[in-house]
Design a protein around this motif. Structure first.
Motif, PDB file in Angstrom:
ATOM      1  N   CYS A  85      16.904 -61.589  -7.385  1.00 45.66           N
ATOM      2  CA  CYS A  85      16.891 -62.031  -5.819  1.00 45.66           C
ATOM      3  C   CYS A  85      17.841 -61.794  -5.141  1.00 45.66           C
ATOM      4  O   CYS A  85      17.929 -61.965  -3.996  1.00 45.66           O
ATOM      5  N   LYS A  86      18.915 -61.092  -5.524  1.00 37.86           N
ATOM      6  CA  LYS A  86      20.280 -60.779  -4.906  1.00 37.86           C
ATOM      7  C   LYS A  86      21.107 -61.711  -4.397  1.00 37.86           C
ATOM      8  O   LYS A  86      21.886 -61.656  -3.529  1.00 37.86           O
ATOM      9  N   GLU A 108      28.308 -59.435 -12.612  1.00 40.02           N
ATOM     10  CA  GLU A 108      29.373 -59.466 -11.862  1.00 40.02           C
ATOM     11  C   GLU A 108      29.552 -58.683 -10.561  1.00 40.02           C
ATOM     12  O   GLU A 108      28.901 -57.560 -10.597  1.00 40.02           O
ATOM     13  N   LEU A 109      29.666 -59.252  -9.564  1.00 40.48           N
ATOM     14  CA  LEU A 109      29.593 -58.480  -8.144  1.00 40.48           C
ATOM     15  C   LEU A 109      30.363 -57.122  -8.048  1.00 40.48           C
ATOM     16  O   LEU A 109      30.030 -56.118  -7.383  1.00 40.48           O
ATOM     17  N   GLU A 110      31.700 -57.283  -8.424  1.00 41.62           N
ATOM     18  CA  GLU A 110      32.521 -56.175  -8.700  1.00 41.62           C
ATOM     19  C   GLU A 110      31.956 -54.860  -9.380  1.00 41.62           C
ATOM     20  O   GLU A 110      31.649 -55.139 -10.586  1.00 41.62           O
ATOM     21  N   GLY A 111      31.610 -53.812  -8.681  1.00 36.77           N
ATOM     22  CA  GLY A 111      31.138 -52.862  -8.926  1.00 36.77           C
ATOM     23  C   GLY A 111      29.635 -52.816  -9.456  1.00 36.77           C
ATOM     24  O   GLY A 111      28.961 -51.866 -10.267  1.00 36.77           O
ATOM     25  N   TYR A 112      28.958 -53.646  -9.000  1.00 36.42           N
ATOM     26  CA  TYR A 112      27.556 -54.026  -9.245  1.00 36.42           C
ATOM     27  C   TYR A 112      26.712 -52.804  -8.608  1.00 36.42           C
ATOM     28  O   TYR A 112      26.070 -52.165  -8.940  1.00 36.42           O
ATOM     29  N   TYR A 113      27.009 -52.351  -7.296  1.00 36.53           N
ATOM     30  CA  TYR A 113      26.088 -51.386  -6.605  1.00 36.53           C
ATOM     31  C   TYR A 113      26.575 -49.901  -7.165  1.00 36.53           C
ATOM     32  O   TYR A 113      25.949 -49.226  -6.941  1.00 36.53           O
ATOM     33  N   ASP A 114      27.756 -49.834  -7.918  1.00 34.64           N
ATOM     34  CA  ASP A 114      28.073 -48.635  -8.452  1.00 34.64           C
ATOM     35  C   ASP A 114      27.295 -48.202  -9.662  1.00 34.64           C
ATOM     36  O   ASP A 114      26.797 -47.172 -10.123  1.00 34.64           O
ATOM     37  N   ARG A 115      27.127 -49.359 -10.514  1.00 32.49           N
ATOM     38  CA  ARG A 115      26.436 -49.584 -11.622  1.00 32.49           C
ATOM     39  C   ARG A 115      24.521 -49.305 -11.294  1.00 32.49           C
ATOM     40  O   ARG A 115      24.037 -48.791 -12.217  1.00 32.49           O
ATOM     41  N   PRO A 117      23.220 -47.784  -8.413  1.00 32.36           N
ATOM     42  CA  PRO A 117      22.976 -47.131  -7.001  1.00 32.36           C
ATOM     43  C   PRO A 117      21.492 -47.357  -6.247  1.00 32.36           C
ATOM     44  O   PRO A 117      21.338 -47.018  -5.069  1.00 32.36           O
ATOM     45  N   GLU A 118      20.393 -47.316  -7.159  1.00 31.75           N
ATOM     46  CA  GLU A 118      19.031 -47.481  -6.481  1.00 31.75           C
ATOM     47  C   GLU A 118      18.953 -48.675  -5.684  1.00 31.75           C
ATOM     48  O   GLU A 118      18.013 -48.706  -4.915  1.00 31.75           O
ATOM     49  N   GLN A 119      19.849 -49.834  -5.795  1.00 34.61           N
ATOM     50  CA  GLN A 119      19.639 -51.038  -4.997  1.00 34.61           C
ATOM     51  C   GLN A 119      20.512 -51.130  -3.876  1.00 34.61           C
ATOM     52  O   GLN A 119      20.359 -52.253  -3.201  1.00 34.61           O
ATOM     53  N   ARG A 120      21.175 -50.104  -3.379  1.00 35.65           N
ATOM     54  CA  ARG A 120      21.866 -49.983  -2.322  1.00 35.65           C
ATOM     55  C   ARG A 120      21.236 -50.132  -0.925  1.00 35.65           C
ATOM     56  O   ARG A 120      20.021 -49.942  -0.645  1.00 35.65           O
TER      57      ARG A 120
END
Length: 120
Positions: A85-86, A108-115, A117-120
């Motif tokens: 649900c973000k 962890e939020l830190e680096g989440y979108y790096d891990r 990338p399809e959820q950006r």
């Protein structure tokens, strides 16, 4: 800019702003002659206050160091995000690594979108 660098920069900016306000407040109180402990104190001239520059600089430096140390000692909360649900939560307030709203897995939020990338 990573988290420690951002925290250092923010704490320096806050400490500088408070030091400037304290410097101006002290300067004005000396010009007006305000002293709560000594009501008969007479106002000083601009040049008398400037002659006391070591005290002014020392006072401002003390305020800067105190505020900077206090800002740096404050711990930033660890933030986690739900994969489904973000929704964002503080790690200390969540007992398990499961989202309270949807039951999804928390990361962890830190680096989440790096891990992910399809959820950006």
């Amino acid at each position: 800019m990573n988290r420690p660098e951002r925290k250092l920069k923010d704490s320096i900016i806050i400490a500088t702003a408070i030091s400037i306000v304290a410097f101006i407040g002290y300067f004005i109180s000396e010009m007006v002659g305000f002293d709560k402990m000594n009501p008969a104190k007479s106002p000083k001239t601009f040049y008398e206050i400037i002659d006391e520059w070591p005290r002014l600089i020392g006072f401002s430096a003390f305020v800067f160091v105190a505020v900077w140390w206090w800002q740096m000692s404050q711990k930033e909360p660890d933030i986690v995000i739900c994969c489904n649900c973000k929704e964002v939560h503080e790690k200390e307030k969540v007992s398990d690594s499961i989202c309270q709203r949807c039951g999804g897995r928390l990361e962890e939020l830190e680096g989440y979108y790096d891990r992910h990338p399809e959820q950006r």
